[in-house]
Design an enzyme around this catalytic site. Structure first.
Site, mmCIF file in Angstrom:
data_model
loop_
_atom_site.group_PDB
_atom_site.id
_atom_site.type_symbol
_atom_site.label_atom_id
_atom_site.label_comp_id
_atom_site.label_asym_id
_atom_site.label_seq_id
_atom_site.Cartn_x
_atom_site.Cartn_y
_atom_site.Cartn_z
ATOM 1 N N VAL A 13 0.882 -0.940 0.112
ATOM 2 C CA VAL A 13 0.309 0.040 0.053
ATOM 3 C C VAL A 13 1.042 1.406 0.044
ATOM 4 O O VAL A 13 2.205 0.957 1.276
ATOM 5 C CB VAL A 13 -0.884 -0.022 1.145
ATOM 6 C CG1 VAL A 13 -0.347 0.459 3.158
ATOM 7 C CG2 VAL A 13 -2.204 1.151 1.225
ATOM 8 N N SER A 14 0.453 2.413 -0.925
ATOM 9 C CA SER A 14 1.756 3.080 -0.612
ATOM 10 C C SER A 14 1.394 4.422 0.185
ATOM 11 O O SER A 14 -0.230 4.483 1.039
ATOM 12 C CB SER A 14 0.947 4.103 -2.603
ATOM 13 O OG SER A 14 -0.124 4.706 -2.716
ATOM 14 N N THR A 15 1.608 5.197 0.995
ATOM 15 C CA THR A 15 1.462 6.723 1.809
ATOM 16 C C THR A 15 -0.001 7.370 1.624
ATOM 17 O O THR A 15 -1.355 7.531 2.516
ATOM 18 C CB THR A 15 2.363 7.222 2.153
ATOM 19 O OG1 THR A 15 3.530 6.780 2.085
ATOM 20 C CG2 THR A 15 2.348 8.336 3.290
ATOM 21 N N GLN A 18 -3.167 4.676 1.537
ATOM 22 C CA GLN A 18 -3.748 4.468 2.342
ATOM 23 C C GLN A 18 -4.327 5.897 3.262
ATOM 24 O O GLN A 18 -5.580 5.431 3.645
ATOM 25 C CB GLN A 18 -2.298 4.035 3.508
ATOM 26 C CG GLN A 18 -2.800 4.008 5.442
ATOM 27 C CD GLN A 18 -1.246 2.929 5.528
ATOM 28 O OE1 GLN A 18 -0.592 2.762 4.931
ATOM 29 N NE2 GLN A 18 -1.580 2.033 6.646
#
Length: 549
Positions: A13-15, A18
């Site tokens: 998951v990328s920042t 998220q």
């Protein structure tokens, strides 16, 4: 009796995902584990890239570890929540799945409900991958459209240059105003005035560095930094956008023909008159013939300055003898000195011919003298062993920080469940802890990969002899362009000692360079000391290898 399916779970998951969509690594993992449990599959490994974009493999250490474990036959299937967790681009997804298939490892997606062990599964993967990339490109296009519209209306996109800062004017931070930083603006004005007075890019950079000034990012000024400031119309009150398209992939090669230039809402730092004067000078100098150095410089960018460590570039001096004859001497000189001036470094020049002769001789000696090569091989293995303890110590420290952060998360959760902490404060603190945890987990993955390389079997003398020998044989029979290409592919760096003599030559071999450039094993003269007539297949390289001679 059916054999138990060994499954590797991959989650990412990328920042941004998220924060914006609420995607959760833990939710992905729980869902995948439960599915495996229901189907009696054995989960032999979990690979998790936290806070990392899926636009490329670079920086995704857990994915790299998964691909290596696939080559070692550690599992039968890779299981993901959605196919786009593996890659955002269709071409990257297909490349990864192809690599898995070559090692008899299937790829399965839970949400899309297909696996690559069937023809229809492969077809579905390609179609879904294309749809996923279309969705991503549509989002990118919409964002670009918004940016273009902002630019047309005089609003700035992205980071602001020296002399300005962006100030939020609403609580959500979506609307900003550009204001002038007076101290930086005075510096920008000085740069324009110096250039208008006839000073060159290097002279201006040298002057600013001597006076202790820094760029917006805190670095010393270079000729490139000065050039970018002089060419930026933002300083005269305009907004420029869309100079380059797809900068992340194409860099300066993606020059756009549809540049947007509009009057900005921000204050100008320099006058229109000064801008026009500088642009006239910039145009005049751009059409002047560039300096051309005679001779072929093999080691440009490979030799490192003994003072600052920067790459050394081609330079020359021209003198006249008493009889009027022109004497040209060619050197390698510090690139930072040539770009940023004497406040940053010094020329530290070395004679071109001498440096190239020593480097080529060093490589040849390593091939022709077994004692030298045995010492080199021993040094390679000792260096790898010496790296293991510091890496293990750092890994232990990272793991300790991870455990501490996990414990903090549990404490905050307990406080929240007991109604002893405000909900907004809990959410804010949890986000902070998760960001710190993502950083440490990524660092742990990187260290585990490095340890894996260093703990491989010792490098053999025969492998080192084969690699260096094939490299030398190709160098000796190649014309200049190919010779320079080979050197820049294999030579990692050349260091100089305190007397400006060649100290060490570091060669870096990997599977790709070995396969594509050193795959044909040339035979050597059988009478030469240490020569090795390689017949048949040469030893294959299965890891990255750095050799210092």
């Amino acid at each position: 009796m059916n054999q138990t399916v060994r499954v590797a779970i991959y989650a990412r998951v990328s920042t941004e995902e998220q924060a914006e969509y609420g995607y959760s690594i833990d939710a992905q993992l729980d869902t995948l584990r439960e599915y495996c449990k229901v189907h009696n599959w054995e989960v032999v490994g979990e690979y998790v890239d936290r806070g990392i974009s899926g636009k490329s493999i670079e920086g995704r250490y857990e994915l790299q570890r998964l691909l290596r474990d696939a080559q070692d036959k550690m599992f039968d299937e890779v299981f993901v929540w959605k196919f786009n967790r593996m890659a955002r681009k269709n071409i990257d997804l297909l490349h990864i799945v192809d690599l898995l298939e070559k090692n008899n490892v299937a790829f399965r997606s839970l949400s899309e409900n297909f696996d690559t062990t069937t023809s229809m599964g492969k077809f579905a993967l390609q179609m879904m991958g294309a749809v996923g990339e279309l969705e991503r490109n549509t989002i990118v296009d919409n964002v670009k459209m918004g940016h273009r519209q902002r630019a047309r209306t005089g609003k700035h996109n992205g980071k602001v240059p020296l002399g300005y800062r962006s100030v939020k004017i609403d609580e959500r931070g979506r609307e900003t105003r550009i204001v002038v930083i007076e101290e930086e603006a005075a510096l920008v004005l000085n740069i324009f005035e110096q250039y208008a007075a006839g000073h060159g890019l290097k002279a201006i950079a040298n002057d600013l560095n001597h006076r202790g000034h820094k760029t917006k990012t805190g670095k010393t000024f270079s000729t490139c930094a000065i050039r970018d400031i002089l060419d930026n119309p933002m300083f005269v009150g305009k907004i420029r956008y869309n100079r380059y398209e797809n900068w992340a992939e194409r860099r300066r090669k993606g020059k756009s023909s549809e540049i947007i230039l509009a009057e900005g809402h921000h204050p100008a730092i320099i006058s229109e008159e000064l801008w026009e004067k500088v642009q006239l000078l910039r145009h005049k100098k751009s059409v002047m013939p560039k300096k051309r150095f005679e001779g072929e410089y093999l080691l440009t960018g490979l030799i490192r300055c003994p003072e600052c460590g920067a790459a050394m570039t081609a330079s020359r001096t021209v003198n006249r003898a008493k009889d009027g004859t022109k004497i040209v001497r060619m050197y390698y000189s510090c690139g930072r000195f040539r770009s940023e001036g004497s406040s940053v470094c010094h020329a530290n020049s070395v004679r071109k011919d001498e440096a190239e002769k020593i480097v080529m001789k060093r490589i040849r000696d390593a091939v022709m003298k077994p004692d030298i090569l045995k010492k080199v091989t021993r040094s390679v293995n000792e260096h790898r062993l010496g790296r293991i303890k510091p890496l293990r110590d750092e890994l232990a420290a990272v793991q300790a920080r991870i455990d501490k952060l996990e414990m903090k998360k549990r404490k905050y959760l307990e406080l929240y469940e007991m109604d002893e902490i405000d909900r907004s404060l809990f959410a804010e603190r949890l986000n902070d802890l998760n960001r710190e945890l993502d950083t440490e987990l990524t660092r742990r993955s990187k260290l585990q990969l490095e340890l894996r390389d260093d703990q491989a079997e010792p490098v053999s003398y025969e492998l080192v002899r084969s690699l260096v020998g094939r490299f030398d044989a190709l160098l000796s029979r190649s014309p200049f362009p190919q010779r320079k290409t080979l050197l820049h592919l294999i030579v990692k760096r050349i260091t100089l000692d305190d007397r400006k003599r060649v100290g060490s030559v570091e060669l870096a071999f990997n599977e790709e360079t070995e396969k594509h450039f050193l795959s044909v094993a040339p035979s050597a003269e059988s009478t030469a000391e240490g020569a090795f007539p390689l017949s048949g297949k040469a030893p294959r390289l299965t890891q990255n290898l750095t050799i210092t001679i």
